[in-house]
Design an enzyme around this catalytic site. Sequence first.
Site, PDB file in Angstrom:
ATOM      1  N   ILE A 265       0.879  -1.382   0.010  1.00 56.13           N
ATOM      2  CA  ILE A 265      -0.125   0.198   0.011  1.00 56.13           C
ATOM      3  C   ILE A 265       0.960   1.263   0.085  1.00 56.13           C
ATOM      4  CG2 ILE A 265      -0.379   0.525   2.375  1.00 56.13           C
ATOM      5  CD1 ILE A 265      -3.285   0.434   1.825  1.00 56.13           C
TER       6      ILE A 265
ATOM      7  N   ASN B 201      12.121  -8.399   6.645  1.00 53.12           N
ATOM      8  CA  ASN B 201      12.424  -7.352   7.785  1.00 53.12           C
ATOM      9  C   ASN B 201      11.886  -8.316   9.028  1.00 53.12           C
ATOM     10  OD1 ASN B 201      13.282  -5.542   6.141  1.00 53.12           O
ATOM     11  ND2 ASN B 201      11.189  -4.297   6.164  1.00 53.12           N
TER      12      ASN B 201
ATOM     13  N   GLY C 229      13.084  -3.399  10.825  1.00 52.90           N
ATOM     14  CA  GLY C 229      12.111  -2.263  10.208  1.00 52.90           C
ATOM     15  C   GLY C 229      10.606  -3.169  10.009  1.00 52.90           C
TER      16      GLY C 229
ATOM     17  N   HIS D  17       6.600 -11.603   5.768  1.00 49.04           N
ATOM     18  CA  HIS D  17       6.140 -11.307   4.453  1.00 49.04           C
ATOM     19  C   HIS D  17       7.530 -11.045   3.643  1.00 49.04           C
ATOM     20  CE1 HIS D  17       5.688  -7.838   7.125  1.00 49.04           C
ATOM     21  NE2 HIS D  17       6.375  -7.114   6.296  1.00 49.04           N
ATOM     22  N   LEU D  18       7.375 -11.563   2.577  1.00 49.74           N
ATOM     23  CA  LEU D  18       8.693 -11.086   1.792  1.00 49.74           C
ATOM     24  C   LEU D  18       8.188 -10.080   0.814  1.00 49.74           C
ATOM     25  CD1 LEU D  18      11.393 -12.634   0.855  1.00 49.74           C
ATOM     26  CD2 LEU D  18       9.985 -13.868  -0.901  1.00 49.74           C
TER      27      LEU D  18
HETATM   28  P1  AMP Z   1       7.345  -4.351   7.382  1.00 50.62           P
HETATM   29  O1  AMP Z   1       7.581  -2.656   7.797  1.00 50.62           O
HETATM   30  O2  AMP Z   1       8.347  -5.073   6.768  1.00 50.62           O
HETATM   31  O3  AMP Z   1       6.499  -5.146   8.479  1.00 50.62           O
HETATM   32  O4  AMP Z   1       6.368  -4.187   6.047  1.00 50.62           O
HETATM   33  C1  AMP Z   1       4.792  -4.067   6.121  1.00 50.62           C
HETATM   34  C2  AMP Z   1       4.420  -3.387   4.873  1.00 50.62           C
HETATM   35  O5  AMP Z   1       3.083  -3.683   5.059  1.00 50.62           O
HETATM   36  C3  AMP Z   1       4.652  -2.103   4.544  1.00 50.62           C
HETATM   37  O6  AMP Z   1       5.569  -1.798   3.465  1.00 50.62           O
HETATM   38  C4  AMP Z   1       3.403  -1.636   4.454  1.00 50.62           C
HETATM   39  O7  AMP Z   1       3.318  -0.396   3.599  1.00 50.62           O
HETATM   40  C5  AMP Z   1       2.620  -2.688   4.124  1.00 50.62           C
HETATM   41  N1  AMP Z   1       1.076  -2.734   4.413  1.00 50.62           N
HETATM   42  C6  AMP Z   1       0.616  -2.285   5.778  1.00 50.62           C
HETATM   43  N2  AMP Z   1      -0.711  -2.499   5.354  1.00 50.62           N
HETATM   44  C7  AMP Z   1      -1.129  -2.883   4.238  1.00 50.62           C
HETATM   45  C8  AMP Z   1      -2.418  -3.020   3.525  1.00 50.62           C
HETATM   46  N3  AMP Z   1      -3.614  -2.743   4.028  1.00 50.62           N
HETATM   47  N4  AMP Z   1      -2.247  -3.314   2.088  1.00 50.62           N
HETATM   48  C9  AMP Z   1      -0.941  -3.553   1.792  1.00 50.62           C
HETATM   49  N5  AMP Z   1       0.232  -3.347   2.255  1.00 50.62           N
HETATM   50  C10 AMP Z   1       0.271  -2.987   3.747  1.00 50.62           C
END
Ligand code: AMP
Length: 121
Positions: free
Chosen positions: A32, A88, A94, A101-102
Amino acid sequence: MSDSTIFDRIINKEIPADILYEDDKALAFKDINPQAPVHFLVIPKQRIVTANDINEDNAELVGHLYVIAAKLAKQLGFDQDGYRAVMNCNPDGGQTVYHIHLHVLAGKAMGWPPYQDKLKV
Ligand code: AMP
């Protein structure tokens, strides 16, 4: 640690996401808040909280995330130019969503090293 994250709501289709791939074990959808021209996440449907929880029992599932990333890279046409696939872990890594998630980032040359601040050690 809560029992679920926003990713469970995406898996259950309770909130919308731009889904690129889905099977019974995993899902890939656009981030997102993209950090590159192409930025999507590949997640297991079964929650694994952090990379620290990867083990022999779920190794096949985690490997499956990389298979999906490689297939999508070919399908979307950035496999030859290249990409970064990164997971991460915890605050210093981070991580903000505690369901592994990759991140797959592509469409521009990535910088290295990935940090901007001073080394901690
Ligand atoms: P991390 O900071 O590595 O845990 O990555 C989490 C990721 O999830 C971030 O890049 C966010 O932008 C993404 N994210 C959070 N909520 C959503 C959502 N509803 N749809 C798509 N991506 C999301």
